[in-house]
Design an enzyme around this catalytic site. Structure first.
Site, PDB file in Angstrom:
ATOM      1  N   ARG A  41       0.843  -1.195   0.000  1.00 26.23           N
ATOM      2  CA  ARG A  41       0.000   0.000   0.000  1.00 26.23           C
ATOM      3  C   ARG A  41       0.878   1.243   0.000  1.00 26.23           C
ATOM      4  O   ARG A  41       2.102   1.157   0.137  1.00 26.23           O
ATOM      5  CB  ARG A  41      -0.953  -0.015   1.209  1.00 26.23           C
ATOM      6  CG  ARG A  41      -0.208  -0.367   2.481  1.00 26.23           C
ATOM      7  CD  ARG A  41      -0.629   0.375   3.674  1.00 26.23           C
ATOM      8  NE  ARG A  41      -0.501   1.815   3.515  1.00 26.23           N
ATOM      9  CZ  ARG A  41       0.661   2.453   3.595  1.00 26.23           C
ATOM     10  NH1 ARG A  41       1.811   1.817   3.780  1.00 26.23           N
ATOM     11  NH2 ARG A  41       0.703   3.765   3.489  1.00 26.23           N
ATOM     12  N   GLY A  42       0.214   2.409  -0.166  1.00 27.72           N
ATOM     13  CA  GLY A  42       0.960   3.663  -0.317  1.00 27.72           C
ATOM     14  C   GLY A  42       1.111   3.916  -1.807  1.00 27.72           C
ATOM     15  O   GLY A  42       1.420   2.993  -2.572  1.00 27.72           O
ATOM     16  N   ALA A  43       0.892   5.175  -2.202  1.00 21.51           N
ATOM     17  CA  ALA A  43       0.791   5.488  -3.641  1.00 21.51           C
ATOM     18  C   ALA A  43       1.999   5.002  -4.466  1.00 21.51           C
ATOM     19  O   ALA A  43       1.828   4.265  -5.442  1.00 21.51           O
ATOM     20  CB  ALA A  43       0.543   6.985  -3.806  1.00 21.51           C
ATOM     21  N   ARG A  78      -7.275  -0.072  -7.200  1.00 22.09           N
ATOM     22  CA  ARG A  78      -7.456   1.050  -6.274  1.00 22.09           C
ATOM     23  C   ARG A  78      -7.477   2.322  -7.133  1.00 22.09           C
ATOM     24  O   ARG A  78      -6.486   2.641  -7.792  1.00 22.09           O
ATOM     25  CB  ARG A  78      -6.320   1.108  -5.227  1.00 22.09           C
ATOM     26  CG  ARG A  78      -6.287  -0.139  -4.324  1.00 22.09           C
ATOM     27  CD  ARG A  78      -5.478   0.109  -3.070  1.00 22.09           C
ATOM     28  NE  ARG A  78      -6.161   1.010  -2.151  1.00 22.09           N
ATOM     29  CZ  ARG A  78      -5.579   1.581  -1.101  1.00 22.09           C
ATOM     30  NH1 ARG A  78      -4.299   1.362  -0.861  1.00 22.09           N
ATOM     31  NH2 ARG A  78      -6.268   2.392  -0.305  1.00 22.09           N
ATOM     32  N   GLN A 138      -2.795   2.706   9.808  1.00 22.59           N
ATOM     33  CA  GLN A 138      -1.478   2.750   9.153  1.00 22.59           C
ATOM     34  C   GLN A 138      -0.492   3.586   9.965  1.00 22.59           C
ATOM     35  O   GLN A 138       0.714   3.364   9.904  1.00 22.59           O
ATOM     36  CB  GLN A 138      -1.596   3.336   7.737  1.00 22.59           C
ATOM     37  CG  GLN A 138      -2.292   2.437   6.728  1.00 22.59           C
ATOM     38  CD  GLN A 138      -3.762   2.743   6.618  1.00 22.59           C
ATOM     39  OE1 GLN A 138      -4.377   3.184   7.594  1.00 22.59           O
ATOM     40  NE2 GLN A 138      -4.352   2.547   5.464  1.00 22.59           N
ATOM     41  N   ASP A 191      -1.903  11.056  -2.335  1.00 18.00           N
ATOM     42  CA  ASP A 191      -2.227   9.985  -3.291  1.00 18.00           C
ATOM     43  C   ASP A 191      -2.512  10.544  -4.671  1.00 18.00           C
ATOM     44  O   ASP A 191      -2.396   9.838  -5.674  1.00 18.00           O
ATOM     45  CB  ASP A 191      -3.411   9.178  -2.774  1.00 18.00           C
ATOM     46  CG  ASP A 191      -2.985   8.402  -1.526  1.00 18.00           C
ATOM     47  OD1 ASP A 191      -3.040   8.980  -0.426  1.00 18.00           O
ATOM     48  OD2 ASP A 191      -2.535   7.248  -1.674  1.00 18.00           O
ATOM     49  N   ASN A 241      -5.495  12.774   0.013  1.00 17.70           N
ATOM     50  CA  ASN A 241      -4.643  11.918   0.859  1.00 17.70           C
ATOM     51  C   ASN A 241      -5.546  11.149   1.821  1.00 17.70           C
ATOM     52  O   ASN A 241      -6.778  11.309   1.817  1.00 17.70           O
ATOM     53  CB  ASN A 241      -3.628  12.791   1.607  1.00 17.70           C
ATOM     54  CG  ASN A 241      -2.551  11.967   2.303  1.00 17.70           C
ATOM     55  OD1 ASN A 241      -1.933  11.105   1.679  1.00 17.70           O
ATOM     56  ND2 ASN A 241      -2.334  12.204   3.586  1.00 17.70           N
ATOM     57  N   LYS A 242      -4.948  10.342   2.628  1.00 18.72           N
ATOM     58  CA  LYS A 242      -5.677   9.477   3.568  1.00 18.72           C
ATOM     59  C   LYS A 242      -6.744  10.257   4.329  1.00 18.72           C
ATOM     60  O   LYS A 242      -6.505  11.388   4.767  1.00 18.72           O
ATOM     61  CB  LYS A 242      -4.671   8.846   4.545  1.00 18.72           C
ATOM     62  CG  LYS A 242      -5.243   7.929   5.602  1.00 18.72           C
ATOM     63  CD  LYS A 242      -6.113   6.820   5.056  1.00 18.72           C
ATOM     64  CE  LYS A 242      -5.405   5.904   4.098  1.00 18.72           C
ATOM     65  NZ  LYS A 242      -6.330   4.973   3.392  1.00 18.72           N
TER      66      LYS A 242
HETATM   67  O1  MRU Z   1      -4.780   3.391   1.859  1.00 21.02           O
HETATM   68  P1  MRU Z   1      -3.286   3.482   1.882  1.00 21.02           P
HETATM   69  O2  MRU Z   1      -2.690   2.934   3.125  1.00 21.02           O
HETATM   70  O3  MRU Z   1      -2.646   2.952   0.632  1.00 21.02           O
HETATM   71  O4  MRU Z   1      -3.083   5.040   1.890  1.00 21.02           O
HETATM   72  C1  MRU Z   1      -2.085   5.650   1.228  1.00 21.02           C
HETATM   73  C2  MRU Z   1      -1.283   6.347   2.213  1.00 21.02           C
HETATM   74  O5  MRU Z   1      -0.547   5.733   2.941  1.00 21.02           O
HETATM   75  C3  MRU Z   1      -1.387   7.752   2.375  1.00 21.02           C
HETATM   76  O6  MRU Z   1      -2.450   8.345   1.848  1.00 21.02           O
HETATM   77  C4  MRU Z   1      -0.079   8.420   2.142  1.00 21.02           C
HETATM   78  O7  MRU Z   1      -0.047   9.539   2.889  1.00 21.02           O
HETATM   79  C5  MRU Z   1       0.225   8.731   0.705  1.00 21.02           C
HETATM   80  S1  MRU Z   1       1.224   7.509  -0.039  1.00 21.02           S
HETATM   81  C6  MRU Z   1       2.889   7.967   0.383  1.00 21.02           C
END
Ligand code: MRU
Length: 383
Positions: A75-77, A118, A233, A274, A284-285
């Site tokens: 996970r993470g962009a 996603r 997370q 993201d 973002n999250k």
């Molecule tokens: O749903 P996730 O865990 O994939 O979410 C993404 C993230 O961890 C965050 O949004 C993050 O800040 C951006 S990706 C470096």
């Protein structure tokens, strides 16, 4: 299919198993994703098991990669971009195609399937489009030479591009970290959200890269991290990796940030993204928007760090960004215990959009962009 798995103690995983990164790159960090050329599998840390278990899974099929992305094992962009590129390779590798047309038809299908797992982080579709383009270019190059493309070579070109993305991501994140570290003053008290660290990338992180570099520079600072409901997370991943890196970190529940800011405990907020629209709106999250409002109210700088692959200048504003909604059970049955009545309505968006006027600066590998973001982001993409 998911093959053998391997569990190790945390400290072992801090080896540069895949990339051999060390030396002037500073302390070696987690290697969340790597290609094993002998077994011909992708090795991923299964992030759903952290922080109590550090386990690599081996992925050798596209469906397993899609499952890993959907379930947030990876996970993470930036990390899902790289994983998606490998997923495309696994979707075409080893198949018998009778013609180039059949190969590209299948490739289109595989790319669509992987890209939509996603929808919010643009890095996934960016990476998928990139490997698709590489295969097309390889076929075109063969044509120019007056040859027919070898279909196995086309698949290998995709694989090589995916492997290259790992090193590129490390370089990009390190550069982002060097720019971002300028914004971390000695003695700062920093708040972050979710995980924009090594685990969200190939190994350096986006927002957390700034902290890793600041630490390398000898700065002392303290980090607060929101646990980040509903999937935690922040507490499971960010707290884990900052502790492994020897950075002073304290976990708070998401609803505690206002109180800390009110008491003057936070000097700056830094987090990832993201997708960022052309006007600088940041997706973002979920929970990021609330933090940005709080930061504005308390006069605290609010920084976003993301690679240019997260910028989506085709979208005029954040209103156009698709927001992923996830399974209600993440809210009602988080981590094995029912915490809401059966049948209750649940709204579970994974991301929110922070309007650009709440963002103090956007840190990229090419430099720091300040408002007005429209011209600033356009210029950074041109350079
Ligand atoms: O749903 P996730 O865990 O994939 O979410 C993404 C993230 O961890 C965050 O949004 C993050 O800040 C951006 S990706 C470096």
């Amino acid at each position: 299919m998911m093959g053998n798995t391997e569990t190790r103690k945390g400290v072992d995983l801090l080896s540069a198993a895949s990339s051999g990164r060390k030396g002037n790159d500073g302390p070696v960090r987690l290697v969340p994703i790597a290609w094993d050329d002998i077994k011909r599998v992708v090795r991923l840390i299964d992030q759903t098991l952290l922080p109590t278990e550090l386990k690599y899974i081996e992925i050798s099929a596209m469906d397993a990669m899609c499952e890993a992305i959907a379930k947030l094992r990876v996970r993470g962009a930036p990390a899902i971009g790289i994983a998606g590129a490998f997923g495309v390779y696994l979707g075409v590798a080893g198949r018998n195609f009778s013609s180039e047309e059949e190969f590209f038809e299948a490739l289109d299908g595989v790319c669509s399937e992987v890209a939509c797992v996603r929808p919010t982080a643009v890095n996934l579709s960016w990476a998928v489009e990139r490997v698709k383009r590489v295969a097309r270019e390889a076929a075109d190059a063969a044509r120019v030479r007056g040859e027919r493309a070898d279909l196995e070579d086309l698949a290998e070109a995709i694989l090589n591009e995916a492997i290259m993305m790992i090193d590129e991501d490390n370089r990009v994140c390190r550069a982002m970290g060097e720019h971002g570290a300028i914004l971390i003053p000695e003695g700062a008290s920093v708040l972050t959200h979710c995980n924009a660290g090594a685990l969200a990338t190939a190994g350096w992180g986006t927002a957390l890269a700034a902290l890793y570099i600041a630490k390398e520079q000898g700065k002392e600072f303290k980090v607060w991290v929101d646990e980040t409901r509903p999937l935690l997370q922040g507490s499971r991943l960010t707290a884990f990796e900052l502790m492994e890196a020897g950075i002073d970190v304290t976990v708070i529940c998401d609803n505690m940030a206002a109180s800390l800011m009110g008491r003057g405990e936070i000097d700056l907020v830094i987090l990832g993204a993201d997708r960022v629209a052309a006007n600088g709106d940041v997706c973002n999250k979920i929970g990021t928007y609330g933090l940005a409002c709080l930061a504005k109210m308390h006069g605290i700088p609010f920084f976003v760090a993301c690679p240019t692959s997260t910028l989506d200048l085709s979208l005029a504003s954040g209103a156009e960004i698709p927001i992923e909604e996830r399974n209600p059970r993440e809210v009602t049955h988080g981590f094995g215990r029912q915490t809401a009545p059966c049948g209750v309505g649940v709204y579970n968006p994974a991301f929110d959009v922070t309007p650009h006027h709440l963002v103090s600066a956007i840190i990229t590998e090419r430099g720091i962009v300040r408002p007005p973001y429209g011209p600033g982001l356009a210029a950074i993409m041109r350079d």
